[in-house]
Design an enzyme around this catalytic site. Sequence first.
Site, PDB file in Angstrom:
ATOM      1  CG  ASP A 100     -25.220 -39.783 -47.630  1.00  0.00           C
ATOM      2  OD1 ASP A 100     -24.990 -40.500 -48.618  1.00  0.00           O
ATOM      3  OD2 ASP A 100     -25.097 -38.546 -47.653  1.00  0.00           O
ATOM      4  CG  PHE A 149     -28.966 -49.255 -52.002  1.00  0.00           C
ATOM      5  CD1 PHE A 149     -28.108 -48.857 -53.016  1.00  0.00           C
ATOM      6  CD2 PHE A 149     -28.419 -49.859 -50.883  1.00  0.00           C
ATOM      7  CE1 PHE A 149     -26.732 -49.051 -52.916  1.00  0.00           C
ATOM      8  CE2 PHE A 149     -27.043 -50.053 -50.762  1.00  0.00           C
ATOM      9  CZ  PHE A 149     -26.203 -49.652 -51.779  1.00  0.00           C
TER      10      PHE A 149
END
Length: 261
Positions: A96, A109
Amino acid sequence: MRLSQPDLFNHPDAVLELAAPSNQLNLANWPPKLEELSQGWRQLISDFWSDPAGQTLDQKIRAGLTAGRVFFPHTPFRALSLTAFEKVQVVILGQDPYHGPDQAEGLAFSVGPGQKIPPSLRNVFKEIQQDLGVPMPSGAHAGSLVRWSAQGVLLLNTALTVEQSLPASHSNWGWEVLTDKIIKTLATHLEPKAFLLWGAHAQSKSSLIEASNTHARHLVLKANHPSPLSALRPPLPFIGCGHFGQVNRWLQAQHKKPIQW
């Protein structure tokens, strides 16, 4: 313009508009606009909004925004808008979005401009440096992975929104119904793709890929999550996994351009 839930997706102006957020990376308008998405993505998302899971998700997001809760990122579908369905070559799954102010930019990321590189992303860059000899990025945009998206790397979180300071707060809200469908649709598409599954959460999605990978046309690589807590642990340490070089060699074997990681 505010309309009731049953009318929401029948009226193009039915957008929940709130006061200007304190920073540009907050989710402010709902539902997200689909105009910038390729047709492949638009069809998947349109089908999702008509599904009970999509309608329940919509109700939860709208209720939270109306109550003044702060959600990230500003553009939940940014990963899809930057990488058209037809252009996807590599899929990297996250869980998430980052839950701190100005961090999340809609890509797994990746962090927004000016943000400190988080530990997991730093380990990703460390592995790229070790694997390919690519220097660690620097500068205001060092942590942004938009450059990967432009090359056909889909950076997909399985939940596409999160509440400020509450990690995984929107997990099991319904996003996974959509993102599972995205993963499965990509896997059933005839064009071969590389799937990078880092950590138990990403690897739990492997069955969606492997069911359509009977002829091994896709490259599926697994390792621990790049978090400092697991990056060096056996049995599949992230540091030293060599995934980035493997992906590039696999692409080149198919006469495709390697990714400039």
